[in-house]
Scaffold this active site. Sequence first.
Site, PDB file in Angstrom:
ATOM      1  CE  LYS A   1      26.509   3.846  60.745  1.00 49.41           C
ATOM      2  NZ  LYS A   1      26.968   2.993  59.659  1.00 49.41           N
TER       3      LYS A   1
ATOM      4  CE  LYS B   1      23.609  10.730  57.471  1.00 49.40           C
ATOM      5  NZ  LYS B   1      24.718   9.817  57.405  1.00 49.40           N
TER       6      LYS B   1
ATOM      7  CE  LYS C   1      20.460   2.856  53.227  1.00 49.39           C
ATOM      8  NZ  LYS C   1      21.730   2.157  53.007  1.00 49.39           N
TER       9      LYS C   1
HETATM   10  P1  TYM Z   1      25.161   4.147  52.852  1.00 49.86           P
HETATM   11  O1  TYM Z   1      24.444   2.939  52.401  1.00 49.86           O
HETATM   12  O2  TYM Z   1      24.940   4.631  54.228  1.00 49.86           O
HETATM   13  O3  TYM Z   1      24.856   5.353  51.873  1.00 49.86           O
HETATM   14  C1  TYM Z   1      24.953   5.181  50.482  1.00 49.86           C
HETATM   15  C2  TYM Z   1      25.238   6.505  49.790  1.00 49.86           C
HETATM   16  O4  TYM Z   1      24.196   7.426  50.086  1.00 49.86           O
HETATM   17  C3  TYM Z   1      24.756   8.644  50.556  1.00 49.86           C
HETATM   18  N1  TYM Z   1      23.825   9.242  51.529  1.00 49.86           N
HETATM   19  C4  TYM Z   1      23.359  10.488  51.444  1.00 49.86           C
HETATM   20  N2  TYM Z   1      23.578  11.472  50.553  1.00 49.86           N
HETATM   21  C5  TYM Z   1      22.920  12.644  50.735  1.00 49.86           C
HETATM   22  N3  TYM Z   1      22.057  12.883  51.774  1.00 49.86           N
HETATM   23  C6  TYM Z   1      21.820  11.925  52.689  1.00 49.86           C
HETATM   24  N4  TYM Z   1      20.969  12.145  53.671  1.00 49.86           N
HETATM   25  C7  TYM Z   1      22.474  10.657  52.557  1.00 49.86           C
HETATM   26  N5  TYM Z   1      22.449   9.499  53.266  1.00 49.86           N
HETATM   27  C8  TYM Z   1      23.288   8.648  52.616  1.00 49.86           C
HETATM   28  C9  TYM Z   1      26.069   8.239  51.212  1.00 49.86           C
HETATM   29  O5  TYM Z   1      26.950   9.327  51.283  1.00 49.86           O
HETATM   30  C10 TYM Z   1      26.538   7.158  50.274  1.00 49.86           C
HETATM   31  O6  TYM Z   1      27.213   7.717  49.158  1.00 49.86           O
HETATM   32  N6  TYM Z   1      30.064   3.842  53.752  1.00 49.86           N
HETATM   33  C11 TYM Z   1      29.117   3.874  52.645  1.00 49.86           C
HETATM   34  C12 TYM Z   1      29.050   2.569  51.894  1.00 49.86           C
HETATM   35  C13 TYM Z   1      30.334   2.135  51.275  1.00 49.86           C
HETATM   36  C14 TYM Z   1      31.011   2.763  50.200  1.00 49.86           C
HETATM   37  C15 TYM Z   1      32.153   1.956  49.935  1.00 49.86           C
HETATM   38  C16 TYM Z   1      30.754   3.906  49.454  1.00 49.86           C
HETATM   39  C17 TYM Z   1      31.050   1.048  51.622  1.00 49.86           C
HETATM   40  N7  TYM Z   1      32.158   0.912  50.812  1.00 49.86           N
HETATM   41  C18 TYM Z   1      33.052   2.282  48.921  1.00 49.86           C
HETATM   42  C19 TYM Z   1      31.664   4.246  48.462  1.00 49.86           C
HETATM   43  C20 TYM Z   1      32.791   3.440  48.194  1.00 49.86           C
HETATM   44  C21 TYM Z   1      27.739   4.263  53.206  1.00 49.86           C
HETATM   45  O7  TYM Z   1      27.631   4.909  54.182  1.00 49.86           O
HETATM   46  O8  TYM Z   1      26.667   3.819  52.563  1.00 49.86           O
END
Ligand code: TYM
Length: 336
Positions: free
Chosen positions: A113, A199, A202
């Site tokens: 990022k 991957k 968003k």
């Molecule tokens: P975020 O919003 O980017 O993603 C949310 C969840 O979606 C999963 N994910 C995917 N899984 C499979 N294939 C993909 N292409 C893909 N893109 C996203 C992510 O692995 C995630 O589970 N850091 C976290 C947010 C967070 C969080 C936490 C998660 C903040 N605090 C505490 C768990 C526990 C994140 O990147 O969210």
Amino acid sequence: MPKQRVLSGVQPTGNLHLGNYLGAIRNWVESQSQYENYFCVVDLHAITVPHDPKILADNTYKIAALYLACGIDPADSKIFIQSHVPAHTELTWLFNCITPLNWLEGMIQFKEKALKQGENVGVGLLDYPVLMAADILLYQADLVPVGEDQKQHLELTRDIAIRLNFQFGSEEKPILKLPQPLIRAEGARVMSLTDGTRKMSKSDPSELSRIHLLDSPEEIQKKIKRCKTDPIRGLTFDDPDRPECNNLLTLYMVLSGQSKAAVAAECESIGWGQFKPLLTEAAIAALEPIQARYQQVMAEPGYLESILRQGREQAAAIANQTLADVRSAMGFASPL
Ligand code: TYM
């Protein structure tokens, strides 16, 4: 035996896509009755990259509504907004002061990022994984269901817990519980529709690279029609030279609820022209009930608000207890 505790969250940045659903939320839904669950919308994480203040609150409520629409049941799971429980930011500060800088500089997601943002990298982006550690450790979570891209963040979370326990606790009486990641084999890494080696994300500038949970049947059809394929007839899983093929077959398998063997047999001798309508139909059918329920939830804002209010109260009770334990172990004077 009390149920094991689960915590997870999604950032309110844009619409949720199939990666978020298959990698995370679907798994929360499937196992929610076995566990005591806390699912938050991590709005504080969403401001670690430049954001639009006019849409942050709306996006936050939309994600909470999508949790319900995907099947999160308030009888089994608490839903809350991260910034409504101030203990998250306070614990982050306490963790900041025991986390070595080089642990954060080496994080893959930070490097990726930061590269995109050039000179505008904020301290928050570097600190993102510490906030995530606070999210998890505040709830003494046993399990954290996430997609594969979060594995490194979970390792850091455990390292921070170990360090705090070592510095301020004792072996017999650890202050924080060490959580385990829960990463499913299928759907843990959904790839982009326009490049099977990247991957689904968003932040990809191309809308064609991902299917959103709220995409209309026409949009889904268009995206699948235009998705990247290869010139080979006969579709197979697990061929390293055919990343798109593996991704699309996996999506079809998960969305249609069939076994890998059944999909392999169905697709071994067909071409893309025959396969794409099958995938389109499976995606539309899987998303239709989610979209219908989403409309219902959004039409009843009072219901969503009451769920979020209850969720916040229940989350804050646990979070404040953990925060008090950490403060006391670190030697702070008790509030008078
Ligand atoms: P975020 O919003 O980017 O993603 C949310 C969840 O979606 C999963 N994910 C995917 N899984 C499979 N294939 C993909 N292409 C893909 N893109 C996203 C992510 O692995 C995630 O589970 N850091 C976290 C947010 C967070 C969080 C936490 C998660 C903040 N605090 C505490 C768990 C526990 C994140 O990147 O969210």
